[in-house]
Write a protein that holds these residues in place. Structure first.
Motif, PDB file in Angstrom:
ATOM      1  N   GLU A   1       0.831  -1.205   0.000  1.00  0.00           N
ATOM      2  CA  GLU A   1       0.000   0.000   0.000  1.00  0.00           C
ATOM      3  C   GLU A   1       0.871   1.262   0.000  1.00  0.00           C
ATOM      4  N   LYS A   2       1.961   1.223   0.748  1.00  0.00           N
ATOM      5  CA  LYS A   2       2.826   2.392   0.861  1.00  0.00           C
ATOM      6  C   LYS A   2       3.651   2.629  -0.402  1.00  0.00           C
ATOM      7  N   LEU A   3       4.101   1.560  -1.043  1.00  0.00           N
ATOM      8  CA  LEU A   3       5.001   1.688  -2.195  1.00  0.00           C
ATOM      9  C   LEU A   3       4.265   1.633  -3.526  1.00  0.00           C
ATOM     10  N   GLY A   4       2.993   1.267  -3.495  1.00  0.00           N
ATOM     11  CA  GLY A   4       2.249   1.050  -4.736  1.00  0.00           C
ATOM     12  C   GLY A   4       2.121   2.276  -5.610  1.00  0.00           C
TER      13      GLY A   4
ATOM     14  N   PRO B   1      -5.942 -10.742   5.917  1.00  0.00           N
ATOM     15  CA  PRO B   1      -7.074 -10.075   5.256  1.00  0.00           C
ATOM     16  C   PRO B   1      -6.637  -9.291   4.025  1.00  0.00           C
ATOM     17  N   LEU B   2      -7.325  -9.514   2.912  1.00  0.00           N
ATOM     18  CA  LEU B   2      -6.959  -8.851   1.665  1.00  0.00           C
ATOM     19  C   LEU B   2      -7.659  -7.502   1.551  1.00  0.00           C
ATOM     20  N   PRO B   3      -6.973  -6.516   0.975  1.00  0.00           N
ATOM     21  CA  PRO B   3      -7.633  -5.226   0.753  1.00  0.00           C
ATOM     22  C   PRO B   3      -8.756  -5.392  -0.269  1.00  0.00           C
ATOM     23  N   LEU B   4      -9.850  -4.644  -0.080  1.00  0.00           N
ATOM     24  CA  LEU B   4     -10.976  -4.759  -1.000  1.00  0.00           C
ATOM     25  C   LEU B   4     -10.632  -4.240  -2.385  1.00  0.00           C
ATOM     26  N   ALA B   5      -9.878  -3.172  -2.432  1.00  0.00           N
ATOM     27  CA  ALA B   5      -9.486  -2.619  -3.736  1.00  0.00           C
ATOM     28  C   ALA B   5      -8.364  -3.455  -4.331  1.00  0.00           C
ATOM     29  N   ARG B   6      -8.498  -3.804  -5.594  1.00  0.00           N
ATOM     30  CA  ARG B   6      -7.463  -4.590  -6.270  1.00  0.00           C
ATOM     31  C   ARG B   6      -6.472  -3.643  -6.955  1.00  0.00           C
ATOM     32  N   ASN B   7      -5.683  -2.937  -6.146  1.00  0.00           N
ATOM     33  CA  ASN B   7      -4.724  -1.967  -6.685  1.00  0.00           C
ATOM     34  C   ASN B   7      -3.432  -2.625  -7.140  1.00  0.00           C
ATOM     35  N   PHE B   8      -3.206  -3.836  -6.705  1.00  0.00           N
ATOM     36  CA  PHE B   8      -1.989  -4.558  -7.092  1.00  0.00           C
ATOM     37  C   PHE B   8      -2.280  -6.050  -7.012  1.00  0.00           C
ATOM     38  N   PRO B   9      -1.542  -6.862  -7.790  1.00  0.00           N
ATOM     39  CA  PRO B   9      -1.759  -8.310  -7.760  1.00  0.00           C
ATOM     40  C   PRO B   9      -1.366  -8.898  -6.406  1.00  0.00           C
TER      41      PRO B   9
ATOM     42  N   ARG C   1     -13.213 -11.138  -4.399  1.00  0.00           N
ATOM     43  CA  ARG C   1     -13.479 -10.771  -3.005  1.00  0.00           C
ATOM     44  C   ARG C   1     -14.940 -10.371  -2.783  1.00  0.00           C
ATOM     45  N   CYS C   2     -15.830 -11.035  -3.527  1.00  0.00           N
ATOM     46  CA  CYS C   2     -17.254 -10.738  -3.388  1.00  0.00           C
ATOM     47  C   CYS C   2     -17.829 -11.288  -2.085  1.00  0.00           C
ATOM     48  N   GLY C   3     -17.187 -12.310  -1.520  1.00  0.00           N
ATOM     49  CA  GLY C   3     -17.622 -12.870  -0.251  1.00  0.00           C
ATOM     50  C   GLY C   3     -18.665 -13.958  -0.362  1.00  0.00           C
ATOM     51  N   ALA C   4     -19.061 -14.357  -1.580  1.00  0.00           N
ATOM     52  CA  ALA C   4     -20.083 -15.399  -1.742  1.00  0.00           C
ATOM     53  C   ALA C   4     -19.644 -16.710  -1.116  1.00  0.00           C
ATOM     54  N   CYS C   5     -18.382 -17.038  -1.244  1.00  0.00           N
ATOM     55  CA  CYS C   5     -17.868 -18.288  -0.681  1.00  0.00           C
ATOM     56  C   CYS C   5     -17.907 -18.259   0.843  1.00  0.00           C
ATOM     57  N   VAL C   6     -17.642 -17.086   1.417  1.00  0.00           N
ATOM     58  CA  VAL C   6     -17.659 -16.944   2.878  1.00  0.00           C
ATOM     59  C   VAL C   6     -19.066 -17.191   3.408  1.00  0.00           C
TER      60      VAL C   6
END
Length: 695
Positions: free
Chosen positions: A134-137, A151-159, A192-197
């Protein structure tokens, strides 16, 4: 010659202008700064004997009225000589240091190029790796490989990937990373839609979007929920993943690359937050094109790595801590291959190379030889003027960390003289790019130029393999000196840390208490060359002429690590098949076209052992030793036998021993049943005899 500006640093150094032949200033960086500015506008090259204020003088040079004739050069005489306990008797040392600063710069060497687009892979526990992403992206093209779920970030800003690294290799701008995707959920496909959860009855999936396989009961409701995306697959066959990156930040406690000098572009700060922040700052500066020196030169023609599919010398591969050197065989011919991008310039390969096929070039040995010769010559001349007539000690050290240590020690000795001791007046420090890059050609060359001893300063940051190599080579060098009845003159000071001033002080105190050692010979006039063995031969010839006692007939045994030596041969076992001649990479073994004779020139032998491995009769053994220069030059016959003539045509086709061995080993073979005479025929007559018998 250049103009030299000396300053006694507010009277804290007892510099004698008359003895040194140079005016001495008191406050060159303050009240007398005008003197420096005037000199900068002159027509001579300028050397300033002050490294502390180099930034100030460099800035003044940029503001001078006209461009300098040549770049400013600086030399430290304060911490090395003027602030030591023996400052009043250090004039010969200061003169030598000034002469060294006046030497021409080394010739430039080729460069190795890197190109980085800022593709960064951060490997490690998710909570740390994702935070740094997040800091270096915003500045770098970041990807994350989470080795532990987080926990994964909701925004897919990086792979974001998950799994365990299976291979990581490369260098700045060219890293290849392989890993195994070990979880049924592929985070790169997951939205990360959460359907599986929501549908998982065991609660085996959380906001890390990885399935806890210990909780999962294989209902597969998650697979159904994710059918439209396809991110979950329990029966996934292909789990291997691979990608390329320019930079790697490895946050794991057990990093992939653990060598002492990791490739450029790879950083392993571990879990320490401060170390991670330092690495992050470095990463931001590693985007663009970069270059570094090509430290080595390799001559495969004289390399003794392998012949006829046999591996001989492996010294450079074993010494390299970065994995830059690899074995390469082509049609049985063995050479080594060096990846210049992985080479970090330690030079250990050249130090241990017996043939000189691998040589260090930053700077070259001839350049170092000229500088070392100048140090010894000037010190000796000035010492004689002062009626001291002592030989200096050459203190070899890493240019960067070694200089820092010596400067810190000199400063401590000046401010706290009862606690610390600086360099003795007879010790001349000489900085080199890496302490492992210097070997016997330089050490013995220094002794032949008039140094009383050579001391290697190891500061604790060297790879263990480097220390082992230097210890082995110094032992060998002292064994050579002992053969001429000289005392041991090559030694190592091994510190645990560059910050251990107490240990460094104690080492200098021992040298000071013992005093300077006399030179072992009169100064030599020859120069060191790029050919390692040629240089060592010249040195040994010089030492031999001045040895206390001549070498005994047959020479003196040397350690098994020696690259000088002869061969022992079991003449009864040798059949003179000459396979050893064909395998010798240096031309030390020779045959005779007219008669079956095996000859040997000891000077050519590098003790690689390929001939020993090649000999089918196991008749050869290495004999590390030091013989006289004349004896090593001679071509000596080490075995001969009578030729064997074909019983049919009379042509010589082998040796009597070889035919006897053939009769012994093949006499019972069906092809020669009742026809043993065929073994006594040349190949042509053997065929004729077989045809005649069949018809």
């Amino acid at each position: 010659m250049s103009q030299k500006l000396l300053c006694n640093c507010n009277g804290t150094m007892p510099l004698d202008a008359k003895v040194l032949g140079v005016p001495v200033h008191t406050s060159l960086c303050r009240q007398e700064v005008g003197v420096a500015m005037k000199a900068m506008n002159g027509s001579e090259e300028l050397i300033i004997a002050c490294t502390q204020e180099s930034a100030l003088f460099s800035e003044l040079a940029m503001q001078s009225e006209k461009p300098l004739v040549a770049p400013l050069r600086f030399v430290n005489i304060r911490e090395i000589a003027g602030w030591t306990q023996e400052a009043k008797t250090s004039s010969p040392k200061i003169a030598a240091l000034l002469a060294l600063a006046d030497m021409p710069a080394a010739d430039p060497v080729p460069v190795v190029n890197y190109e980085s687009q800022g593709r960064l892979l951060i490997v490690g526990p998710g909570h740390q790796a994702l935070s740094w992403a997040e800091k270096l992206g915003s500045s770098l093209d970041v990807s994350v490989l989470c080795t532990d779920p987080s926990p994964l970030p909701l925004a897919r800003n990086f792979p974001v990937y998950t799994g365990q690294v299976t291979k990581l290799e490369g260098y700045l701008g060219n890293f290849t990373v392989d890993w195994d995707l070990q979880n049924p959920i592929d985070p790169e496909m997951c939205t990360r839609c959460g359907a599986c959860v929501e549908v998982c009855p065991e609660g085996a999936i959380d906001d890390a979007f990885q399935i806890d396989l210990n909780k999962c009961k294989s209902h597969r409701a998650c697979v159904t929920a994710c059918a439209g995306i396809g991110a979950i697959a329990f029966d996934r066959v292909e789990r291997k993943r691979s990608s390329e990156f320019d930079l790697v930040m490895d946050l794991r406690s057990d990093p992939q690359m653990q060598m002492s000098q990791t490739p450029q572009g790879y950083f392993a700060p571990g879990s320490d937050a401060f170390e991670q922040s330092l690495v992050a700052q470095q990463l931001l500066g590693l985007v663009g094109e970069f270059e570094k020196p090509k430290y080595f030169v390799y001559n495969e023609k004289i390399c003794a790595h392998g012949r006829n599919g046999k591996v001989g010398c492996n010294a450079c591969i074993d010494a390299c801590s970065t994995g830059a050197i690899s074995s390469l065989f082509n049609n049985g011919q063995g050479t080594v291959e060096v990846n210049p991008n992985l080479c970090m310039g330690c030079g250990a390969c050249s130090t241990v190379c017996p043939s000189g096929a691998m040589r260090y070039n930053y700077p070259s040995v001839p350049h170092q030889g000229k500088e070392i010769k100048a140090l010894a010559s000037v010190f000796g001349a000035e010492s004689a003027k002062a009626k001291q007539s002592i030989a200096p000690t050459l203190l070899l050290h890493n240019l960067k960390v070694g200089t820092q240590l010596i400067d810190a020690l000199g400063r401590a000795a000046h401010l706290r003289p009862k606690q610390f001791q600086g360099l003795p007046s007879f010790v001349l420090p000489y900085g080199i790019e890496h302490i492992a890059s210097t070997g016997l050609d330089v050490w013995l060359g220094a002794l032949s130029y008039g140094f009383g001893e050579v001391v290697l300063l190891l500061t604790g940051d060297e790879d263990p393999s480097y220390r082992a190599a230097l210890e082995t080579q110094s032992t060998l060098g002292n064994a050579m000196l002992a053969a001429y009845r000289f005392d041991a003159r090559i030694s190592l000071i091994q510190l645990d840390s560059v910050e251990d001033l107490q240990a460094a002080s104690a080492a200098m105190g021992k040298l000071r208490q013992r005093g300077a050692l006399p030179a072992i010979c009169s100064p030599a006039s020859f120069g060191l060359t790029t050919q390692k063995r040629e240089t060592i031969e010249a040195v040994l010839e010089h030492l031999e002429k001045q040895a206390k006692t001549p070498l005994p007939v047959g020479g003196v045994a040397l350690p098994s690590s020696s690259f000088l030596g002869g061969l022992k041969i079991n003449q009864d076992a040798c059949t003179l098949c000459m396979s050893c001649v064909g395998s010798c990479p240096e031309g030390a073994l020779l045959d005779n076209l007219d008669e079956p004779k095996l000859s040997f020139i000891e000077k050519q032998c590098v003790q690689c052992g390929i001939c020993v491995q090649t000999c089918p009769e196991k008749a050869l053994a290495l004999a590390p030793r030091l013989q006289t220069v004349e004896a090593r030059k001679q071509r000596v016959e080490i075995n001969e036998t009578k030729p064997f003539h074909c019983i049919s045509c009379g042509k010589v086709f082998g040796t009597a021993k070889m035919v006897d061995l053939m009769l012994l080993k093949l006499g019972a073979h069906g092809a020669f049943s009742g026809s043993l005479d065929r073994l006594k025929m040349c190949s042509d007559c053997r065929v004729v005899d077989m045809v005649n018998k069949e018809t």
